[in-house]
Design a protein around this motif. Structure first.
Motif, mmCIF file in Angstrom:
data_model
loop_
_atom_site.group_PDB
_atom_site.id
_atom_site.type_symbol
_atom_site.label_atom_id
_atom_site.label_comp_id
_atom_site.label_asym_id
_atom_site.label_seq_id
_atom_site.Cartn_x
_atom_site.Cartn_y
_atom_site.Cartn_z
ATOM 1 N N UNK A 200 0.827 -1.208 0.000
ATOM 2 C CA UNK A 200 0.000 0.000 0.000
ATOM 3 C C UNK A 200 0.858 1.253 0.000
ATOM 4 N N UNK A 201 1.978 1.198 0.725
ATOM 5 C CA UNK A 201 2.885 2.344 0.744
ATOM 6 C C UNK A 201 3.418 2.628 -0.654
ATOM 7 N N UNK A 202 3.809 1.562 -1.377
ATOM 8 C CA UNK A 202 4.271 1.754 -2.748
ATOM 9 C C UNK A 202 3.192 2.341 -3.630
ATOM 10 N N UNK A 203 1.951 1.875 -3.449
ATOM 11 C CA UNK A 203 0.838 2.427 -4.215
ATOM 12 C C UNK A 203 0.662 3.908 -3.912
ATOM 13 N N UNK A 204 0.776 4.275 -2.644
ATOM 14 C CA UNK A 204 0.636 5.688 -2.258
ATOM 15 C C UNK A 204 1.727 6.539 -2.900
ATOM 16 N N UNK A 205 2.957 6.012 -2.966
ATOM 17 C CA UNK A 205 4.041 6.771 -3.596
ATOM 18 C C UNK A 205 3.780 6.968 -5.086
ATOM 19 N N UNK A 206 3.302 5.908 -5.760
ATOM 20 C CA UNK A 206 3.008 6.031 -7.189
ATOM 21 C C UNK A 206 1.896 7.050 -7.421
ATOM 22 N N UNK A 207 0.873 7.013 -6.592
ATOM 23 C CA UNK A 207 -0.216 7.990 -6.725
ATOM 24 C C UNK A 207 0.282 9.399 -6.441
ATOM 25 N N UNK A 208 1.224 9.524 -5.511
ATOM 26 C CA UNK A 208 1.787 10.848 -5.216
ATOM 27 C C UNK A 208 2.499 11.402 -6.440
ATOM 28 N N UNK A 209 3.274 10.563 -7.127
ATOM 29 C CA UNK A 209 3.965 11.034 -8.321
ATOM 30 C C UNK A 209 2.962 11.495 -9.376
#
Length: 898
Positions: A200-209
């Motif tokens: 989920x953290x990785x997903x959040x980072x991708x969405x942030x980008x």
């Protein structure tokens, strides 16, 4: 022409973990193997901590029989490692790398396809950087089962997602977000909350980008809930805290961002690397909220800690942040020195993204030292790097700086060419961003480039008198204005069909699938002979274009800051009721200060020559602070004497001239079948007299229940008397509810009227909405909040939507979009025009105004909505009790004027 701090921090948005490192993973250099592979005992439960430096590689071996499986955990501390499994034949069998950067664990599951000695390689992700340590822990060797194969699948999904995320492109980031989500589902099925939370953290980072910070926040909140349930949650909790801190920063929620960064700083304890990162985040928070004086010492403390632990990459990042802060503190020489130091470090890393950003920051520092030629060279170098990387957004930012510098040395022709190239790149990036909210955020971040282009064109027009330049400047202003609204309207309604005498051209600035920007000629053809458009643009100065069916003129107005001061003075005088004379029963009188403030603003925004050209109907396209001004109360003469504009003109506003193409439809009159739907006087409190004594009544969840608007009941009754019952819907009391909306086909009504409270969230407009009944007939709490996102999905074909609540036309002023008010959702959903308010209105006065409005529209005169609103306001002004502008001038009409 200061560099945008948001643009600089945007370079960090792909960063991972609490370290906030650059998202571009440098390819590992040739690894140096430690002398000999270590053998891992099959029953070993844990190992010892081992040091590891960039460029090194440790290898371990384990003997497995075919069909056996084992899970091995590598705990990393201070260094980001990649773990690979190699089978007995020397083929790479599996590779893992999670988005947890330098803390937490990398777990790898080996399912042996053949018997023999399997190797495990532990390699730092980055070829340069500080050293760290790790520990290998081996699980129980057992016969492989379905769960082991699912773990391998989940590990591969996470690793491939992380590789995609590190590519730092829009398409790759979308792929990463999807793969992280699939991995999270796999981990959830396996009952492993830690692994699910890291995915989920990785997903959040991708969405942030991608700029989708709301969804990123939602994912991080799910992650936080998981870490509370997991037994081994300390590493994941740190990741979640860091993710929330940076996400709140991007959402401009600086208080909560600072709170999370401080919490991280407390948890860092004596770890200098973690403390350096947390101070770095706090420094950026201060800088983003416009406090460079607080940001500078935080950056310097972070810098000292980065240097103490030999974190050169982090040192370069901090130096760039420090340079941005120093530049904002008017210390450009120090800023340039800091950026130069960062540039030297980043060149040793062969980090081209970082080098380009350091060049841009240094370029703006030199620009502010008036070393414009040198600044132009740095911006050109940064543009070349970004071009080689196929980074259109980054290249546009560099071209903006280069054009600004060339303008200062007199090379205006070259400056305009570069600025227009930058605009073309911006539009290409915007076209690739498929989500409307992402387009909006990106477009807001690049408005300075459009403004520079408009300034250059208007300067050339002033020098040569060539009207073509002023026309190009207007068209460019339209390209920079309300594009996300135009796109939504285009999607909902299809292409414009009612603009006469032209075919839809193929234009270099028209993007297929998006709402089309109109040219000056097309706008002129859309105007009636008795209509004049006044379109404003706010750049370093303010520009006014006066457009009629047969005329086009432009005017250079005073600086935007000077206009904003006069707008504030006017709103302070008219947006609150005037007190009645002391000891008197006489009605309140409009203070002279209001008339003086209106005259002062008119002198700045309505040149006398322009006023002389205005026809009966005025269509306003305001920008900046002018969006909050009820132009009707401005004097028709800049000298301030004589009648108001309202006395002689109907006045309508538009968010952009180009929305005319979507508002005007050939099939307009064939659609709605009924006339009016009114929602008014909802039940909002458990102590409402309409409930009576109900034993099951309880307080709603809202902390401060809203007061009843009794005037809206009288307002609704007064409106309904103009129509027979079979042509109207009158939803009062408990019927003024979400349940009624769900049962009614709103597309059948020509007029929708909402007499209720509006909740306006200026910071996050998507959380604004209308409040209908929150209590049902039995006293039970129900959901009565109609969110802005819901309104966007309504199937509206209404001629008119009336929002008679407070501040329904107010919202966050997003550069390039204008006011993100609740009212805009209705236009996007299919309404032709709206009546809305600019401040907190008086309940009784509003009821009187609305009764007059509907009488003018639905009574024997059958006036258009624009003419009816003007008539109602003139009627109110003539009544002594209501003559103060506060009571009647706050309502404006936006949309189609016919």
């Amino acid at each position: 022409m200061a560099p945008s701090v948001r643009r600089v921090i945007g370079w960090l948005r792909g960063s991972a973990g609490t370290a906030a490192l650059l998202a571009i993973a440098a390819p590992a250099a040739a690894s140096v193997d430690h002398p000999s592979p270590e053998s891992i005992a099959r029953d070993e439960a844990s190992g010892i901590w081992k040091p590891l430096a960039p460029g090194e590689r440790d290898t371990f071996t384990i003997d497995l029989r075919a069909g056996e499986a084992v899970s091995i955990v590598v705990r990393q501390h201070g260094i980001d490692v990649v773990v690979t499994a190699v089978d007995p034949d020397g083929r790479q069998q599996h590779r893992v790398d999670r988005p947890n950067v330098e803390w937490g664990r990398e777990a790898i599951t080996i399912v042996a396809g053949a018997s023999g000695r399997h190797r495990l390689n532990v390699v730092p992700l980055h070829s340069v950087g500080p050293s760290g340590r790790y520990r290998v822990e081996i699980g129980h060797v057992h016969a492989a089962d379905a769960d082991d194969r699912q773990r391998v699948e989940a590990e591969r999904e996470v690793t491939e997602a992380e590789v995609a995320r590190a590519a730092n492109t829009l398409d790759a980031s979308r792929t990463a977000a999807q793969r992280f989500e699939r991995a999270a589902l796999l981990w959830r099925a396996l009952g492993e909350p830690y692994e699910e939370s890291v995915a989920l953290y990785g997903q959040a980072l991708a969405l942030r980008f991608l700029g989708d910070h709301e969804r990123s926040l939602h994912v991080l909140q799910r992650m936080t809930a998981l870490t509370r349930r997991g037994a081994d949650d300390s590493d994941a909790a740190l990741l979640a805290e860091s993710g929330l801190a940076w996400t709140f920063l991007y959402l401009d929620d600086y208080d909560r961002a600072a709170s999370h960064f401080r919490a991280l700083l407390r948890r860092a304890g004596g770890d200098p690397r973690a403390a350096a990162v947390d101070l770095f985040g706090l420094a950026w928070t201060s800088l983003m909220r416009g406090r460079p004086g607080a940001a500078e010492p935080a950056f310097r403390r972070s810098l000292r800690l980065r240097r103490a632990v030999h974190d050169r990459r982090g040192e370069a990042l901090t130096l760039i942040g420090l340079a941005a802060a120093l530049d904002r503190l008017d210390r450009p020489r120090e800023a340039a020195a800091s950026a130069t130091e960062a540039l030297a470090i980043l060149r040793t890393y062969k980090d081209q993204y970082g080098q380009a950003e350091a060049l841009i920051v240094k370029g703006w520092a030199l620009f502010h030292q008036r070393e414009h030629a040198e600044a132009a060279e740095l911006f050109a170098a940064a543009a070349a790097i970004r071009r080689a990387l196929e980074d259109a957004a980054g290249e546009a930012a560099a071209l903006h700086g280069q054009a600004a510098a060339l303008r200062q040395i007199g090379a205006s022709v070259d400056a305009l060419d570069l600025a227009e190239r930058g605009v073309a790149l911006v539009e290409s990036v915007r076209a690739r961003r498929t989500d409307a909210d992402l387009r909006l955020e990106y477009f807001a971040s690049v408005q300075e480039l459009y403004e520079l282009c408009i300034d250059l064109l208007m300067e050339r027009h002033a020098a040569t008198g060539d009207t073509a330049d002023a026309r190009r400047a207007f068209h460019l202003s339209e390209r920079a204005r309300a594009r996300s609204l135009l796109d939504r309207m285009h999607v909902r309604r299809g292409p414009a069909s009612a603009l006469p005498d032209h075919d839809t051209p193929s234009r270099p600035d028209s993007i297929d699938g998006n709402g089309r920007v109109l040219s000056v000629d097309e706008v002129q053809r859309a105007l009636d002979p008795d209509t004049t458009m006044l379109a404003y643009a706010t750049t370093s100065r303010t520009v006014l274009w006066v457009i009629g069916r047969d005329e086009f003129n432009s005017y250079q107005l005073p600086a935007a800051a000077a206009i904003e001061r006069r707008v504030r003075r006017l709103l302070a005088a008219i947006s609150l009721p005037s007190p009645a004379p002391s000891g008197s029963d006489r009605p309140p009188i409009a203070p002279r200060d209001a008339r003086d403030a209106a005259a002062a603003l008119a002198r700045f925004v309505l040149p006398e020559d322009a006023i002389g050209r205005v026809r009966k109907r005025i269509v306003l396209v305001p920008s900046g602070p002018l969006q909050l001004v009820p132009f009707g109360i401005l004097p028709a003469s800049p000298r301030g004497s004589g009648p108001m504009l309202l006395d002689g003109h109907e006045i309508t506003t538009l968010p952009s001239a180009s929305v005319i193409g979507s508002l005007r439809r050939a099939d307009w009159w064939d659609r709605p079948q009924k006339t009016l739907a009114v929602f008014a006087d909802p039940v909002l409190r458990t102590d409402d007299a309409r409930l009576g004594l109900r034993s099951d009544a309880r307080s709603p969840s809202t902390p401060a229940p809203l007061p009843r608007l009794l005037g809206t009941r009288w307002e609704a009754r007064a409106i309904s008397r103009f129509l027979p019952a079979d042509r109207e819907l009158l939803a009062l009391d408990f019927r003024a509810a979400r349940s009624t909306l769900q049962r009614v086909d709103l597309s059948k009504y020509r007029i929708l009227h909402f007499g209720t409270h509006a909740i306006v969230d200026v910071q996050r407009p998507q959380r604004s909405g209308l409040v209908l009944s929150t209590i049902d007939e039995r006293g039970r709490e129900v959901d009565g909040f109609i969110r802005a996102a819901e309104i966007l999905e309504w199937p509206l074909d209404a001629d008119l939507v009336v929002l008679s609540g407070c501040r329904t036309g107010v919202g966050r002023d997003v550069r390039g979009e204008g006011l993100m008010a609740l009212s805009r959702g209705f236009l996007a959903a299919g309404a032709s025009r709206l009546v809305m308010s600019l401040w907190s209105v008086d309940d009784t006065a509003t009821a009187e105004l609305m009764a007059s409005l509907y009488e003018a529209m639905l009574g024997p005169d059958h006036l258009s909505p624009a003419a009816a609103l003007r008539a109602a306001q003139l009627h109110m002004r003539a009544v002594p009790r209501w003559q103060s502008p506060y009571f009647w001038s706050g309502f404006i009409l936006q949309g189609e004027w016919r």
